[in-house]
Design an enzyme around this catalytic site. Sequence first.
Site, PDB file in Angstrom:
ATOM      1  NE  ARG A 304       0.168  -0.431   4.932  1.00  0.00           N
ATOM      2  CZ  ARG A 304       1.091   0.051   5.546  1.00  0.00           C
ATOM      3  NH1 ARG A 304       1.426   1.499   5.024  1.00  0.00           N
ATOM      4  NH2 ARG A 304       1.665  -0.341   6.546  1.00  0.00           N
ATOM      5  CB  VAL A 307       2.460   7.162   7.386  1.00  0.00           C
ATOM      6  CG1 VAL A 307       2.626   8.641   8.198  1.00  0.00           C
ATOM      7  CG2 VAL A 307       1.346   6.262   8.069  1.00  0.00           C
TER       8      VAL A 307
END
Length: 469
Positions: A304, A307
């Site tokens: 994914r 952050v």
Amino acid sequence: MIQSPYEQGAIIKMFKKILIANRGEIALRIIRACREMGIETVVVHSTADASSMAVRLADESVCIGPPQAKDSYLNIPAILTAAALTGADAIHPAYGFLSENAQFARMVEEHGLKFIGPSPELIEKMGDKIVAKKTVKALGLPIVPGSEGSIDTVEDGLQISEEMGFPILIKAASGGGGKGMQVVRESSEFTEAFNTARSEAKANFGDDTVYIEKYLEKPRHIEIQIFGDSHGNALHLGERDCSIQRRHQKLLEECPSPVLSEEEREYIGNLAAETARSLGYEGAGTIEFLYEDGKFYFMEMNTRIQVEHPVTEMVTGIDLISEQIRVAAGEPLTVCNKTGLKLRGHAIEIRVNAEDPETFVPSPGKITMYHAPGGLDVRFDSAIYGGYSIPPYYDSMIGKLIVHGRDRQECIERLKRAIRETVIEGIKTTLPLQEWILSQPEFISGDYTIHWLEQKLAEKAEEKNSNRV
Ligand code: ADP
């Protein structure tokens, strides 16, 4: 090299509307990318987030449930219904929540929508850390020494630990977010740690499978940003050094790493890109390594966006979110590392958490006054505003302050300057802690391991206590 898809004669159907299955700064970050690409956005939100900046700025919003994440941000039927009702053609899961949930990815595709991320099979494979280690080992990546598979009994665990030598680390196969890890320094501590690790794994991840790794005493955390597309291209976009951690959670990330040589960077970057290519990886991903005494050890792969992705954006100039969207729509990657993608200068990100900077107790509540930092090469990715109330239900990260500079030193000075001009009143934040880290001689010289901050914080607390006596 910028490779235009049009040159290849491909006519790609870009998404018209993307549903964002997330909240906070990352929801806003995705709205920004979509807007620049002319794509409409829908955000789903809980009742606690009705007045969030993402809800205000998205083209449409749909309330999908009450505050608790399990009833809203993790509520798959509600999210799919919102997508159907609004006519979205793709879903961006961002990080956390459903981003690494293979079942969700599969259901999204079954409903005729595009999941912005790799295939459900790949998410599944990399989500089980034992399978992930086996897979990448077979592809030639060096891994942290440890058990070949799961450890099911105390006897097996003890035997492997004694063969390998203490200290060892017991980890959850389905673990994440630094949770469910137990360090064991000698055999007498093993049984208790093993039982704790299993019950924590069961409670947090619904799976009590654990495995064992050699516990490295002085590593750095170095991860490689990789990208793949559906045309068989795969590349890396350099590393991020995330060695400043507390409780195995990252607080500060930077690129380039102050400890890697040009040769090491190239070696590990190419190895990661090669792995992505062999896996047929589509989209953004991160391969995480521990680095000790000049050697890399694979830890895990995150399937994914992360952050800390802005660090890479600042040194490459590439918008990773829009690249994710393009790749998901079937376009080829717009950058090709082999033909000279150069990292430009230095970037550092600090995470700003709504927490007491000394006790780390969460500090939700109303922001009474707010002023964002600015100036040359300063970026504040946040969804807060003056008068906003931070709900108590979610992760305490409320923003990320990222700066770019020509070199590390300039970056540190710029970051300190930017911290000082940030005004967030009404709640406590970890900004004072971050400013303190930036002024420590070990941080400035780059000479620290992943355990450094915790040791330093323990010393600081002790000093404070002895002053009190
Ligand atoms: P998670 O998915 O929970 O983030 P990781 O496997 O990425 O788990 O590990 C998180 C952090 O834990 C790492 O960044 C590192 O600080 C520490 N860690 C993990 N494995 C080891 C190890 N074998 N030795 C020492 N520290 C480790």
